[in-house]
Design an enzyme around this catalytic site. Structure first.
Site, PDB file in Angstrom:
ATOM      1  N   HIS A  50      10.361  -9.148   4.921  1.00  0.00           N
ATOM      2  CA  HIS A  50       9.968  -7.749   4.739  1.00  0.00           C
ATOM      3  C   HIS A  50      10.852  -6.848   5.606  1.00  0.00           C
ATOM      4  O   HIS A  50      11.265  -7.249   6.698  1.00  0.00           O
ATOM      5  CB  HIS A  50       8.503  -7.576   5.123  1.00  0.00           C
ATOM      6  N   TYR A  91       1.984   4.759   1.675  1.00  0.00           N
ATOM      7  CA  TYR A  91       1.916   5.274   3.040  1.00  0.00           C
ATOM      8  C   TYR A  91       0.628   6.083   3.193  1.00  0.00           C
ATOM      9  O   TYR A  91       0.205   6.791   2.275  1.00  0.00           O
ATOM     10  CB  TYR A  91       3.111   6.174   3.337  1.00  0.00           C
ATOM     11  N   PHE A  94       7.692   2.299  -0.836  1.00  0.00           N
ATOM     12  CA  PHE A  94       8.700   2.535   0.210  1.00  0.00           C
ATOM     13  C   PHE A  94       9.258   3.960   0.207  1.00  0.00           C
ATOM     14  O   PHE A  94      10.011   4.331   1.104  1.00  0.00           O
ATOM     15  CB  PHE A  94       9.853   1.527   0.122  1.00  0.00           C
ATOM     16  N   ASP A 111       0.844  -1.199   0.000  1.00  0.00           N
ATOM     17  CA  ASP A 111       0.000   0.000   0.000  1.00  0.00           C
ATOM     18  C   ASP A 111       0.873   1.242   0.000  1.00  0.00           C
ATOM     19  O   ASP A 111       1.988   1.192   0.522  1.00  0.00           O
ATOM     20  CB  ASP A 111      -0.817   0.062   1.298  1.00  0.00           C
TER      21      ASP A 111
END
Length: 221
Positions: A187, A67, A78, A65
């Site tokens: 992750h 932020y 990211f 998703d």
């Protein structure tokens, strides 16, 4: 319906824009942006494609998703806008780069500099409602981004796919691994990284070693 996108992507993905699911998705996104605060801003929804044309893709990083905090998302997974504090996952990415390549922490968390070098920073869902993680999931974005990944897998060769965490691994399950270089690890989120599933993966040096073995320019992480 006309979607404005970087021309090489427009050519590759034109078939998706005429699908019923995409019409439903656009209707949903327009309504959300008209009635709620959503991120990234409308002009940056397809920023990942604008910064990294199809014919220049060398590396693909898959996020989930955008932020969902004010001022953070800029359309690249990211990545955050200039002047925004690094979220925990991005901090851990930079820590691994620092350890792997002996590169100091950057001043900015804006990863447009990666996109400019051929890194496609693709979220599975390209929009989100403020403060509501996952709020635009299961509306059609995943179908669209699956098509993006499949198009790269089918139409290109020797792309490095960086699959971080279970979600990205599942998203990349259909990548043709005979034609591409796939690297998998945990992750970079604190939950995963603090369990020993992220640090030490050396994905950044391994990516560059592979690119250089093909005679391509390495990424300046």
């Amino acid at each position: 319906m006309l979607i404005k996108m970087e021309p090489t992507w427009q050519e590759q993905l034109s078939g998706e824009f005429n699908q019923p699911y995409f019409d439903r998705l656009v209707t949903f996104v327009k309504e959300e942006y008209a009635t709620k605060r959503c991120f990234p801003k409308g002009s940056q929804i397809f920023a990942a494609f604008e910064g990294c044309p199809f014919d220049k893709v060398k590396v693909v990083i898959i996020g989930q998703d955008p932020y969902h905090g004010l001022g953070q998302a800029n359309g690249l997974c990211f990545s955050v806008n200039d002047g925004i504090a690094f979220p925990p996952s991005l901090q851990n990415i930079f820590k691994e780069i620092e350890s792997d390549l002996k590169i100091p922490f950057p001043i900015s968390g804006n990863l447009e500099r990666w996109a400019d070098q051929g890194v496609l920073l693709l979220n599975a869902t390209l929009t989100v409602r403020e403060s509501e993680a996952g709020s635009h999931q299961n509306q059609g974005w995943e179908t669209f981004t699956d098509a993006v990944i499949q198009k790269i897998s089918d139409a290109k060769e020797n792309v490095v796919f960086l699959l971080w965490g279970g979600f990205a691994k599942k998203k990349g399950a259909k990548i043709n691994r005979n034609n591409h270089h796939v690297l998998e690890t945990g992750h970079p989120s604190p939950l995963s990284a603090n369990r020993g599933l992220w640090f030490g993966n050396q994905h950044f040096s391994k990516t560059n070693q592979y690119l250089e073995s093909l005679g391509k320019e390495p990424i300046r992480w």
